[in-house]
Design a protein around this motif. Structure first.
Motif: not given
Length: 209
Positions: A184-209
């Motif tokens: 369960r911990r691994a799944l949560r961490l993997a989900t956080y990793a995906t979320d944070l990666t997507v947010s990083a991409r959005l920030w670089r496009r000035d689209s993270l609000t």
């Protein structure tokens, strides 16, 4: 790693009490986005080391609950959702640095990627060094390139998720409950990793609000 934390909590101000009694979810969402944006922009503009130090130490002094009231209900790929995940990760590492170090070291060995390099932990990383690392990543969110901080946090999560997955396999035959907890911990961490990666991409496009 768990979403439930038992930390000392200071009573929010009366303003917060009134705000979060509001029945309109849209109002809560607006407040979350507004506070996250104002906090991040002000700290980054002022570049005051003392202010950043206070933000890094906030959860140790006040617990996670005040931040949760503001940001925990925000979607993952938003500014408040990203800040919430950074703080949640920080609290989890501070709460149990020994387990964090165990998972990280196992994941570093098993995961054939550059994630351990991106995260930036020493090799091997002691519990104290991992605490310092997660604080440095959070500091980078306020002082450096926000997208880089998110990418480092995502890489950190992927390394730990790998470690948790392999340890779960080790325990499966002898301690199935422990194995399930680690899975369960691994799944949560993997989900956080995906979320944070997507947010990083959005920030670089000035689209993270």
């Amino acid at each position: 790693m768990t979403d439930d934390f038992h930390k000392p909590v200071k009573r929010p101000s009366e303003t917060f009490d009134r705000l979060f009694e509001a029945p309109d979810p849209a109002e809560i969402s607006r407040a979350a986005h507004s506070t996250a944006s104002v906090l991040l922009s002000r700290v980054r503009e002022e570049q005051d080391p003392e202010t950043v130090d206070r933000l890094i130490a906030f959860t140790r002094q006040h617990g996670i609950d005040d931040i949760a009231e503001l940001w925990s209900r925000s979607p993952a790929a938003t500014l408040p959702g990203s800040l919430w995940r950074l703080y949640l990760l920080q609290v989890a590492i501070h709460d149990d640095p020994a387990t964090a170090a165990l998972l990280y070291d196992r994941g570093r060995v098993e995961l054939h990627s550059a994630d351990a390099v991106v995260a930036g932990a020493p090799v091997p990383a002691s519990p104290t060094e991992l605490v310092a690392l997660i604080d440095a990543i959070l500091r980078g969110a306020f002082q450096g390139d926000f997208a880089v901080a998110l990418d480092r946090a995502a890489a950190f999560c992927r390394v730990q998720a790998s470690g948790a997955t392999h340890l779960a396999d080790d325990y499966e035959a002898t301690e199935p409950e422990r194995s399930s907890e680690l899975t369960r911990r691994a799944l949560r961490l993997a989900t956080y990793a995906t979320d944070l990666t997507v947010s990083a991409r959005l920030w670089r496009r000035d689209s993270l609000t």
